[in-house]
Design a protein around this motif. Structure first.
Motif, PDB file in Angstrom:
ATOM      1  N   UNK A 107       0.829  -1.202   0.000  1.00  0.00           N
ATOM      2  CA  UNK A 107       0.000   0.000   0.000  1.00  0.00           C
ATOM      3  C   UNK A 107       0.866   1.257   0.000  1.00  0.00           C
ATOM      4  N   UNK A 108       1.943   1.253   0.778  1.00  0.00           N
ATOM      5  CA  UNK A 108       2.843   2.404   0.817  1.00  0.00           C
ATOM      6  C   UNK A 108       3.470   2.647  -0.548  1.00  0.00           C
ATOM      7  N   UNK A 109       3.866   1.564  -1.223  1.00  0.00           N
ATOM      8  CA  UNK A 109       4.446   1.711  -2.550  1.00  0.00           C
ATOM      9  C   UNK A 109       3.423   2.254  -3.542  1.00  0.00           C
ATOM     10  N   UNK A 110       2.175   1.809  -3.438  1.00  0.00           N
ATOM     11  CA  UNK A 110       1.145   2.309  -4.341  1.00  0.00           C
ATOM     12  C   UNK A 110       0.875   3.793  -4.110  1.00  0.00           C
ATOM     13  N   UNK A 111       0.878   4.202  -2.862  1.00  0.00           N
ATOM     14  CA  UNK A 111       0.658   5.612  -2.554  1.00  0.00           C
ATOM     15  C   UNK A 111       1.763   6.475  -3.146  1.00  0.00           C
ATOM     16  N   UNK A 112       3.007   6.033  -3.005  1.00  0.00           N
ATOM     17  CA  UNK A 112       4.121   6.780  -3.561  1.00  0.00           C
ATOM     18  C   UNK A 112       4.095   6.755  -5.084  1.00  0.00           C
ATOM     19  N   UNK A 113       3.739   5.611  -5.664  1.00  0.00           N
ATOM     20  CA  UNK A 113       3.656   5.517  -7.119  1.00  0.00           C
ATOM     21  C   UNK A 113       2.646   6.524  -7.664  1.00  0.00           C
ATOM     22  N   UNK A 114       1.538   6.686  -6.953  1.00  0.00           N
ATOM     23  CA  UNK A 114       0.528   7.655  -7.385  1.00  0.00           C
ATOM     24  C   UNK A 114       1.083   9.067  -7.347  1.00  0.00           C
ATOM     25  N   UNK A 115       1.865   9.381  -6.317  1.00  0.00           N
ATOM     26  CA  UNK A 115       2.488  10.701  -6.242  1.00  0.00           C
ATOM     27  C   UNK A 115       3.387  10.946  -7.442  1.00  0.00           C
ATOM     28  N   UNK A 116       4.220   9.975  -7.781  1.00  0.00           N
ATOM     29  CA  UNK A 116       5.144  10.133  -8.897  1.00  0.00           C
ATOM     30  C   UNK A 116       4.405  10.218 -10.234  1.00  0.00           C
TER      31      UNK A 116
END
Length: 330
Positions: A107-116
């Motif tokens: 989930x943390x990786x998905x949140x960061x991916x969305x930011x990028x």
């Protein structure tokens, strides 16, 4: 593969909050990246994050309580040690915590991916605006080239994060199924499954799991969190999501994932900055604070300077010279 340095990433995240653009624009189709390449790239960013807390005792967990603290901290550079310790334990609770950490990691990786991804989209819009305007020489050419370079880097990091998110989510789902099989009536298994289906956007299955949680543990704070995230991700209801996430934080002021969700869901840079400061006070080494914090702060300061400048212009402009709303002076 060339590794993306943290400083460049921060610049890209600044564009996320500081530039306008059409968020509905589709990013270009990506060339495949191997899991190992993704792991190496993201590891380089996590190492930067780890430097801020290299002496943290949770980097060497010794108990179930330590695993709970790692999960509560929601700090991705602590997750590898937590998963490794849990995997060595025969305690059924360890397997459940391992599954929770894997899902939180994904989930943390998905949140960061969305930011990028949003950063790249907004930068593309800015490049188009620059290219449509009058050309201002070499300085503009260099600016556009740098922005295009940052776009590519944002897309690369986002792709890597999505690959690893799928890996961790899959691992967490497998462990969650084992937990459910071992004790079908236990709340923890349904909580894990609900998180998994939420992350995949499988809402009917998510609702089924929520009903099971309500039947087994209706007072669960995790249930409040699930409802809050679903209100935002599925329903687009910011007000309801915010109310539920704040309710979860009231019940547990150390609920870092709830505060992180509040940072990501704010409609304005002023509100984003306010929630970021709350997250920083709660978890100063959280990945959103470390990776995106400087950019959010820069965007906020730029916004404040713009407002101050506008106020100054309003005070110094003759009212008779002002243009009608929606029009620019010739």
């Amino acid at each position: 593969m060339k590794k993306v340095m943290l400083g460049v990433v921060v610049v890209a995240l600044g564009a996320l909050l500081g530039c306008g653009g059409d968020k509905a624009e589709q990013r270009p189709r990506r060339v495949g990246m191997s899991t190992e390449e993704a792991r190496q790239l993201v590891a380089s960013l996590e190492q930067q994050q780890a430097k801020a807390s290299d002496k943290d005792a949770l980097r060497n967990p010794q108990s179930m309580d330590d695993l709970l603290q790692i999960l509560k901290r929601d700090q991705i550079d602590l997750f590898p040690a937590g998963v490794a310790f849990a995997a060595k334990s025969a305690d059924p609770k360890a397997k459940a915590l391992q599954a929770q950490i894997e899902l939180a990691w994904g989930d943390a990786h998905l949140m960061l991916a969305e930011l990028f991804t949003d950063a790249a989209t907004r930068l593309r819009a800015s490049v188009r605006q620059l290219n449509r305007g009058a050309f201002h020489g070499e300085a503009q050419h260099e600016r556009v080239a740098e922005m295009q370079k940052t776009i590519q880097q944002c897309d690369t990091v986002s792709q890597a994060l999505e690959i690893l998110a799928a890996e961790h989510t899959g691992a967490g789902a497998k462990l969650a199924q084992e937990v459910i099989n071992a004790n079908p009536s236990d709340y923890v298994g349904w909580r894990l499954a609900a998180d998994f289906y939420r992350m995949r956007g499988e809402w009917p299955k998510f609702d089924d799991m929520v009903k099971k949680i309500e039947a087994t543990n209706p007072d669960s704070n995790g249930l409040v969190f699930l409802r809050g995230t679903a209100a935002l991700e599925r329903d687009g209801n910011v007000a309801e999501s915010s109310a539920l996430l704040r309710q979860a934080l009231t019940k547990d002021p150390q609920f870092t994932r709830a505060q992180a969700q509040l940072v990501l869901s704010r409609p304005s840079i002023e509100e984003t900055y306010e929630e970021l400061n709350k997250l920083k006070a709660l978890a100063p080494n959280h990945q959103i604070v470390v990776w995106a914090g400087p950019a959010i702060s820069a965007a906020y300061n730029a916004r404040m300077e713009t407002l101050k400048s506008r106020q100054g212009n309003t005070r110094t402009t003759n009212p008779g010279d002002a243009s009608p709303p929606g029009r620019q002076p010739n």
